[in-house]
Structure formats: structure tokens, C-alpha cells
Design a protein around this motif. Structure first.
Motif, PDB file in Angstrom:
ATOM      1  N   VAL A 195       0.849  -1.193   0.000  1.00  0.00           N
ATOM      2  CA  VAL A 195       0.000   0.000   0.000  1.00  0.00           C
ATOM      3  C   VAL A 195       0.889   1.250   0.000  1.00  0.00           C
ATOM      4  CG1 VAL A 195      -1.936  -1.132   1.163  1.00  0.00           C
ATOM      5  CG2 VAL A 195      -0.179  -0.019   2.516  1.00  0.00           C
ATOM      6  N   VAL A 196       0.323   2.308  -0.499  1.00  0.00           N
ATOM      7  CA  VAL A 196       1.048   3.584  -0.534  1.00  0.00           C
ATOM      8  C   VAL A 196       0.736   4.333   0.751  1.00  0.00           C
ATOM      9  CG1 VAL A 196       1.314   5.799  -1.730  1.00  0.00           C
ATOM     10  CG2 VAL A 196       0.948   3.697  -3.033  1.00  0.00           C
ATOM     11  N   ARG A 197       1.785   4.706   1.459  1.00  0.00           N
ATOM     12  CA  ARG A 197       1.647   5.504   2.683  1.00  0.00           C
ATOM     13  C   ARG A 197       2.470   6.783   2.507  1.00  0.00           C
ATOM     14  NH1 ARG A 197       1.445   1.382   7.797  1.00  0.00           N
ATOM     15  NH2 ARG A 197      -0.184   0.063   6.922  1.00  0.00           N
ATOM     16  N   LEU A 234       6.063   2.908  -0.485  1.00  0.00           N
ATOM     17  CA  LEU A 234       5.351   1.626  -0.457  1.00  0.00           C
ATOM     18  C   LEU A 234       5.611   0.924   0.869  1.00  0.00           C
ATOM     19  CD1 LEU A 234       5.862   0.102  -4.019  1.00  0.00           C
ATOM     20  CD2 LEU A 234       3.783   1.005  -3.020  1.00  0.00           C
ATOM     21  N   SER A 235       4.554   0.373   1.412  1.00  0.00           N
ATOM     22  CA  SER A 235       4.647  -0.351   2.671  1.00  0.00           C
ATOM     23  C   SER A 235       4.056  -1.742   2.481  1.00  0.00           C
ATOM     24  CB  SER A 235       3.887   0.399   3.769  1.00  0.00           C
ATOM     25  OG  SER A 235       3.929  -0.342   4.956  1.00  0.00           O
ATOM     26  N   LYS A 236       4.762  -2.716   3.021  1.00  0.00           N
ATOM     27  CA  LYS A 236       4.306  -4.104   2.915  1.00  0.00           C
ATOM     28  C   LYS A 236       3.343  -4.383   4.072  1.00  0.00           C
ATOM     29  CE  LYS A 236       6.225  -8.770   2.963  1.00  0.00           C
ATOM     30  NZ  LYS A 236       7.471  -9.550   3.041  1.00  0.00           N
TER      31      LYS A 236
END
Length: 87
Positions: free
Chosen positions: A55-57, A66-68
Motif C-alpha cells: 500500500v502507498v503511505r 510503499l509499505s508491505k
């Protein structure tokens, strides 16, 4: 003469009790054996499967990154089992 009548009544009671005890007994072969068979059934087992998403944070300056993210999804898996059915 009275003691003879009491003795005869006592012997009669013992014989009567012995007859009652032996007439009520059953043997193991007197019972019916249960009828049993094996039946295949399908049961469902719940398992959790990991799902990975990106997801984009945004950081404190407003810059995207980007975050997993790992989430778990519950799935149902069919499993065949043998059950013993008796009637």
C-alpha cells in the motif's frame, strides 16, 4: 413337628431364590452384534493463509512510499474422513 415345617419353608425359599437368580442371567451370545460400516464424509477445515499487499503511505513530509502489509485470509479446505457408523 414345628421345626420341620420351618426347615421345609427355608429350603423352599432357597430353591426359589436360586431359580430366580439363574433364570435372569444372560450370556454374551444372547445380545445382537451391532451392524457397522465405514462411511466416507467430507469435512471442511479452516486454515489461515497469509496475503501480502503493498500500500502507498505518506511520511510526515507528505512523500509517498510503499509499505508491505500482511493480512490473513481464512480459507476452507475439504478433507475426506472415514467414520464408523453403527446401528
Amino acid at each position: 413337628m414345628g421345626w420341620f415345617i420351618n426347615l421345609r419353608n427355608s429350603i423352599g425359599c432357597v430353591v426359589l431364590m436360586a431359580g430366580m437368580l439363574t433364570s435372569g442371567t444372560t450370556q454374551a451370545t444372547d445380545y445382537c452384534q451391532p451392524h457397522c460400516y465405514w462411511r466416507t464424509v467430507t469435512v471442511y477445515v479452516a486454515l489461515q493463509q497469509p496475503c501480502v499487499d503493498y500500500v502507498v503511505r505518506y511520511d510526515h513530509c507528505g512523500q509517498p512510499y510503499l509499505s508491505k502489509v500482511v493480512t490473513y485470509k481464512t480459507i476452507q479446505i475439504p478433507v475426506r474422513k472415514q467414520l464408523k457408523v453403527c446401528y
